[in-house]
Design an enzyme around this catalytic site. Structure first.
Site, mmCIF file in Angstrom:
data_model
loop_
_atom_site.group_PDB
_atom_site.id
_atom_site.type_symbol
_atom_site.label_atom_id
_atom_site.label_comp_id
_atom_site.label_asym_id
_atom_site.label_seq_id
_atom_site.Cartn_x
_atom_site.Cartn_y
_atom_site.Cartn_z
ATOM 1 C CG HIS A 222 33.334 35.550 47.623
ATOM 2 N ND1 HIS A 222 33.144 34.434 47.390
ATOM 3 C CD2 HIS A 222 32.945 35.433 49.265
ATOM 4 C CE1 HIS A 222 33.110 33.848 47.919
ATOM 5 N NE2 HIS A 222 33.172 34.296 49.494
ATOM 6 C CG HIS A 261 38.537 30.568 41.001
ATOM 7 N ND1 HIS A 261 39.824 30.227 42.182
ATOM 8 C CD2 HIS A 261 37.262 30.679 41.332
ATOM 9 C CE1 HIS A 261 38.785 29.870 42.961
ATOM 10 N NE2 HIS A 261 37.209 30.228 42.294
ATOM 11 C CG ASP A 312 29.745 33.309 41.187
ATOM 12 O OD1 ASP A 312 29.146 33.138 41.558
ATOM 13 O OD2 ASP A 312 30.739 34.086 41.921
HETATM 14 N N1 CMC Z 1 38.094 40.204 34.038
HETATM 15 C C1 CMC Z 1 38.983 40.754 33.438
HETATM 16 N N2 CMC Z 1 40.219 40.778 33.709
HETATM 17 C C2 CMC Z 1 40.638 39.716 34.780
HETATM 18 C C3 CMC Z 1 39.803 39.304 35.860
HETATM 19 C C4 CMC Z 1 38.587 39.106 34.843
HETATM 20 N N3 CMC Z 1 37.453 38.765 35.776
HETATM 21 N N4 CMC Z 1 40.086 38.117 36.408
HETATM 22 C C5 CMC Z 1 41.165 38.704 36.531
HETATM 23 N N5 CMC Z 1 41.662 39.981 35.572
HETATM 24 C C6 CMC Z 1 42.649 39.593 34.992
HETATM 25 C C7 CMC Z 1 43.087 41.431 36.396
HETATM 26 O O1 CMC Z 1 42.977 41.882 35.518
HETATM 27 C C8 CMC Z 1 44.784 40.947 36.196
HETATM 28 O O2 CMC Z 1 45.283 41.086 35.102
HETATM 29 P P1 CMC Z 1 46.682 41.978 35.373
HETATM 30 O O3 CMC Z 1 48.074 41.171 35.284
HETATM 31 O O4 CMC Z 1 47.081 43.243 33.838
HETATM 32 O O5 CMC Z 1 46.483 43.273 36.164
HETATM 33 C C9 CMC Z 1 45.323 39.016 36.545
HETATM 34 O O6 CMC Z 1 44.421 38.649 36.027
HETATM 35 C C10 CMC Z 1 45.584 38.988 37.962
HETATM 36 O O7 CMC Z 1 43.698 39.174 38.806
HETATM 37 P P2 CMC Z 1 44.329 39.441 40.234
HETATM 38 O O8 CMC Z 1 42.747 39.942 40.252
HETATM 39 O O9 CMC Z 1 45.450 39.761 40.756
HETATM 40 O O10 CMC Z 1 44.161 38.014 40.705
HETATM 41 P P3 CMC Z 1 42.852 37.145 41.445
HETATM 42 O O11 CMC Z 1 43.380 35.847 42.637
HETATM 43 O O12 CMC Z 1 43.255 38.160 42.940
HETATM 44 O O13 CMC Z 1 41.734 37.145 41.408
HETATM 45 C C11 CMC Z 1 39.188 36.983 41.372
HETATM 46 C C12 CMC Z 1 40.750 36.405 41.431
HETATM 47 C C13 CMC Z 1 37.864 36.201 40.989
HETATM 48 C C14 CMC Z 1 39.029 38.624 42.338
HETATM 49 C C15 CMC Z 1 39.522 37.735 40.277
HETATM 50 O O14 CMC Z 1 39.718 36.524 38.676
HETATM 51 C C16 CMC Z 1 38.091 38.887 39.198
HETATM 52 O O15 CMC Z 1 37.706 39.644 39.781
HETATM 53 N N6 CMC Z 1 37.109 37.387 38.787
HETATM 54 C C17 CMC Z 1 35.331 37.825 38.089
HETATM 55 C C18 CMC Z 1 34.983 38.466 39.494
HETATM 56 C C19 CMC Z 1 34.383 36.398 39.785
HETATM 57 O O16 CMC Z 1 34.193 36.230 38.895
HETATM 58 N N7 CMC Z 1 34.459 36.572 41.325
HETATM 59 C C20 CMC Z 1 33.654 35.175 41.355
HETATM 60 C C21 CMC Z 1 35.262 33.960 41.861
HETATM 61 S S1 CMC Z 1 34.624 32.516 42.396
HETATM 62 C C22 CMC Z 1 33.032 32.508 43.320
HETATM 63 C C23 CMC Z 1 33.537 32.571 44.225
HETATM 64 O O17 CMC Z 1 34.365 31.573 44.651
HETATM 65 O O18 CMC Z 1 33.426 33.343 45.344
#
Ligand code: CMC
Length: 377
Positions: A222, A261, A312
């Site tokens: 987050h 995201h 971010d």
């Molecule tokens: N780097 C590499 N792979 C990623 C990333 C990333 N930043 N984000 C998603 N993926 C991949 C993930 O590994 C998964 O791949 P697979 O299906 O092969 O396992 C796929 O994309 C879907 O990911 P998910 O975790 O199921 O998707 P989510 O909706 O839960 O993820 C997230 C949202 C923000 C947690 C994720 O994109 C992430 O971990 N990003 C990095 C952390 C980040 O930048 N956070 C700030 C968010 S914006 C600020 C806020 O509002 O807080």
């Protein structure tokens, strides 16, 4: 719960509350506060005006805005016991822990502001005004400097930068920070706002809700992502190594912070705006290194994973150029988001319903209690 019920892991796509505050169009890449497009607000508004918008649901008149500004300035000073408490915390504390502790302590020092109900707007103003003072107090102390005198002439963003760096920012630096605060002020039912609303929904007080939210924002998935995004740039060292380091990271199935995201399926509009500001601040400082490296990183991550930047990716690099230490990036996020948290808490109090989802039980149901001396070693 019956075993054929579907578990929505991470509550993804579950609509949990009705809200008037923020609208996100994840496919169209649009973000609106109370109906106003974030791009227009970032262009034309100020953080104080946006805070008013979130709390009261409409843009202020000039006199309402002046009044809000004055109230925020008057609420900046910390009560002496809280200043002393911050001075006793270990200087190597995580600043998010300092903030969480300070907000929690303030609730006991000013209990009338913390009471749940529509009058909690007083607490919302108090916390918004006081968060920069808490961060500034801790920052000065840990570098061995005396606290700064209050500067009522400075706006919220100007004062925040002054409290952290000890000097006034340039016009470009101050405006960049003001825009960053506008962009982070609210984001619908993100994890920390949800945590705040869950706490408020038990009829707990506003300060408890914000304490929950700060603990939630701290996590690297987050608010903590901005710090990790800058750490990756440091790991790369220079533009020439971005491709190799980022590709290797993705090959190890590691997450690259600042990308992807839960809601946006296109680029986060806040990222687009902050990228332009990173260029503006970098150009005025004669230092486009982080901008150029992030452009390369954007290209590699999109090519390899099809992911777009989120806010971010850029916020940390902007703050670093303003002279903000890395571990204060997430506290700055909190300085802004406290307006959204408190707006949501006020909305929750107006239409309260205890938030209490269910779990699908997957454990055993027919075990017989075995006395402790018959359980073996
Ligand atoms: N780097 C590499 N792979 C990623 C990333 C990333 N930043 N984000 C998603 N993926 C991949 C993930 O590994 C998964 O791949 P697979 O299906 O092969 O396992 C796929 O994309 C879907 O990911 P998910 O975790 O199921 O998707 P989510 O909706 O839960 O993820 C997230 C949202 C923000 C947690 C994720 O994109 C992430 O971990 N990003 C990095 C952390 C980040 O930048 N956070 C700030 C968010 S914006 C600020 C806020 O509002 O807080």
């Amino acid at each position: 719960m019956a075993s054929n019920e579907v578990v929505q892991r991470g509550l993804q796509d579950i609509v949990a509350v009705e809200s008037h505050i923020t609208f996100i169009d994840g496919k169209g890449g649009r973000l609106l506060y109370e109906g106003y497009d974030i791009r227009e607000l970032a262009d034309r508004s100020t953080f104080e005006e946006v805070a008013y918008l979130l709390w009261y649901g409409r843009l202020p008149t000039r006199s309402q805005l002046d009044d809000l500004r004055q109230r925020l300035v008057s609420l900046r000073p910390l009560p002496e016991p809280l200043a002393k408490l911050i001075d006793t915390l270990p200087t190597d504390s995580n600043p998010m822990d300092v903030l969480r502790t300070a907000v929690s302590a303030l609730a006991m020092l000013e209990p009338s502001e913390a009471q749940p109900g529509p009058n909690s707007i007083g607490g919302a103003l108090r916390l918004t005004a006081a968060l920069p003072s808490m961060i500034g107090r801790f920052q000065r102390r840990r570098v061995g400097l005396a606290p700064l005198k209050d500067r009522p002439d400075l706006s919220h963003a100007e004062n925040l930068l002054y409290q952290i760096t000890g000097k006034e920012g340039t016009e470009i630096e101050n405006r960049a920070l003001d825009v960053a605060l506008i962009l982070h002020a609210d984001h619908e039912l993100n994890a920390s706002t949800f945590a705040a609303r869950v706490t408020a929904s038990t009829l707990s007080d506003l300060y408890s809700a914000v304490t929950s939210a700060i603990g939630t924002l701290k996590g690297p998935l987050h608010g903590g992502a901005n710090e990790r995004a800058v750490e990756l740039l440091l790991e790369c060292g220079d533009l020439g190594r971005v491709e190799e380091v980022v590709t290797a990271k993705l090959a190890r199935h590691e997450r690259v912070m600042g990308f992807g995201h839960r809601v946006y399926k296109v680029e986060d509009p806040r990222a687009t705006i902050l990228r332009a500001w990173l260029h503006t601040v970098g150009e005025s400082a004669g230092n486009l290194k982080s901008y150029d490296m992030l452009e390369k990183e954007r290209e590699v991550v999109h090519r390899e994973k099809g992911l777009y930047p989120n806010v971010d990716l850029y916020s940390g690099s902007v703050y670093a150029l303003l002279g903000v230490p890395k571990d204060l990036f997430t506290p700055i996020f909190a300085v802004s988001r406290v307006t959204g948290w408190t707006a949501h808490v006020l909305e929750e109090y107006r239409d309260l319903r205890l938030i209490r989802p269910s779990a699908l039980y997957v454990g055993p149901t027919d075990l017989t209690y075995v006395p402790i001396d018959q359980r073996g070693s």
